[in-house]
Design an enzyme around this catalytic site. Structure first.
Site, PDB file in Angstrom:
ATOM      1  N   TYR A 124       1.569  10.333   3.110  1.00 13.85           N
ATOM      2  CA  TYR A 124       2.837  10.872   2.416  1.00 13.85           C
ATOM      3  C   TYR A 124       3.297  12.422   2.737  1.00 13.85           C
ATOM      4  O   TYR A 124       4.253  12.876   2.428  1.00 13.85           O
ATOM      5  CB  TYR A 124       2.657  10.719   0.761  1.00 13.85           C
ATOM      6  N   LYS A 191     -11.446   4.798   2.006  1.00 11.30           N
ATOM      7  CA  LYS A 191     -11.837   3.653   2.959  1.00 11.30           C
ATOM      8  C   LYS A 191     -12.569   4.389   4.230  1.00 11.30           C
ATOM      9  O   LYS A 191     -12.299   4.436   5.348  1.00 11.30           O
ATOM     10  CB  LYS A 191     -10.523   3.145   3.722  1.00 11.30           C
ATOM     11  N   ASP A 248      -0.974   4.595  -4.709  1.00 14.07           N
ATOM     12  CA  ASP A 248       0.583   4.063  -4.878  1.00 14.07           C
ATOM     13  C   ASP A 248       0.492   2.747  -4.783  1.00 14.07           C
ATOM     14  O   ASP A 248       0.892   1.995  -5.686  1.00 14.07           O
ATOM     15  CB  ASP A 248       1.296   4.461  -3.547  1.00 14.07           C
TER      16      ASP A 248
END
Ligand code: NAD
Length: 360
Positions: A124, A191, A248
């Protein structure tokens, strides 16, 4: 003394739900002077920008803002006003509680999760390279030179920066939140097995900070597994801390678990400014129809009262909202099955106000 708070009704369904939420907040008895300011599609004509300088100044001065949803205008150079506000005021935390209110339309029970999402970095950050541009081709060459990996010239690139400083800030906020709110467990999502230098860094920071909070159980989960676990056993999760993008996506997953976007609100918090808003957008197709659920906007108000430390007014408002939802008589269409009767935005608000006036 009355609080002075910036109020941005937003556009689309924003003004309708804002009007109802403001009346409900005021019915608790708290004194607030609302500094009403514009933002969104509808002020482009007047100000030439979707986020006028005087709106920014008002937030700067008042430090607290309650904001309705804003349509992201297409073709104005603004990717999103919401992302702009988060970056401009360095609102590094996005805090979203997901709790099941009895009467909500959901297959689940016993969910009480808080997602704490890093709000400024990750994919983002807005560092993007468009396919075919000179700088993109240069970057492709740099990548090949430094990593040996050859990318096609037809590649677009988005950069995922994650820093120690911001990771520390968000993880510490999450643990402090857990401690202050008597929460038992923190789960950090990542991750790191694939993105070792971004998510791996986030995880390493989290593991180190977790050692300072031995009173709170700590675990980490890979994001894909987390998505499955949340659907299978949501009652096992308490406070979840995520980098921006996973936060999100998992936020909307959790909104789905508790009954939809109409029941989900968020607080965007920085060092000295905080903006409270519903998670959903401006739903333009329902604009002016007195149809949508005002709960998310009211829940944004509840988060704001909590942030202000106004626990008495916060609890009053939450109790009134919860009772109206659980009675199921004066609720909007999204609480009901096909064919059942429902009321409009205003009528649901009036039922909440009646509770506040009658009972407390
Ligand atoms: P949306 O959230 O506005 O609406 C999607 C659907 O969800 C609606 O059609 C409706 O069926 C349902 N819904 C949303 N709010 C509801 C409510 N309060 N009660 C009942 N049902 C509700 O998503 P969208 O249509 O993708 O976005 C519309 C605009 O809003 C876009 O311009 C988008 O960029 C913007 N947006 C703004 C914010 C924000 O201001 N924080 C957040 C998301 C999207």
């Amino acid at each position: 003394m009355a609080y002075k708070i910036t109020l941005i009704p937003g556009d689309g369904i924003g003004p309708e739900i804002t009007e109802v939420a403001v009346k409900c907040i005021e019915a608790t008895g708290i004194k607030i002077h609302w500094d009403i300011k514009l933002a969104g599609e509808e002020c482009i004509e007047k100000y030439g920008t979707p986020i006028p300088e005087e709106t920014i100044r008002s937030i700067e001065e008042n430090k607290i803002c309650l904001k309705g949803p804003i349509t992201t205008p297409v073709g104005t150079g603004f990717r999103s006003i919401n992302v702009f506000l988060r970056q401009h005021f360095k609102l590094y935390v996005c805090l979203r509680p997901f709790k099941i209110y009895k009467g909500a339309k959901t297959k689940f029970e016993n969910i009480d999760i808080v997602i704490i999402r890093e709000n400024m970095e990750d994919l983002y950050a807005g560092i993007e390279f468009e396919k075919g541009k000179e700088e993109t081709l240069e970057l492709i060459k740099f990548i090949e030179k430094t990593t040996g990996k050859k990318l096609s010239e037809n590649t677009g690139i988005s950069i995922k920066p994650i820093s120690i400083e911001n990771s520390e800030k968000i993880v510490r906020f999450g643990f402090e939140y857990a401690r202050k709110n008597n929460r038992k467990k923190v789960t950090v999502v990542h991750k790191a097995n694939i993105m070792k230098y971004s998510d791996g860094l986030f995880l390493e920071v989290a593991k180190n900070i977790a050692k300072e909070y031995p009173d709170i159980e700590f675990e980490d989960k890979i994001v894909d597994n987390m998505a499955m676990q949340l659907v299978q056993k949501p009652e096992l999760y308490d406070v979840i801390i995520c980098p921006n993008l996973y936060g999100d996506i998992l936020s909307d997953l959790c909104a789905g678990l508790i009954g939809g976007l109409g029941l989900s609100a968020g607080a965007n918090i920085g060092e000295d400014v905080a903006i409270f808003e519903p998670t959903h957008g401006s739903a333009p197709k329902y604009k002016g129809m007195n149809k949508v659920n005002p709960s998310a906007m009211i829940l944004a108000g509840i988060l704001m009262l909590d942030y202000l430390g106004e626990i008495y007014y916060r609890d009053k408002l939450e109790k009134a909202l919860a009772e109206v939802i659980s009675e199921g008589k004066y609720v909007t269409y999204d609480f009901k099955q096909e064919g059942e009767s429902y009321v409009g935005t205003k009528e649901m608000g009036e039922a909440i106000i009646k509770k506040l006036e009658e009972k407390w």
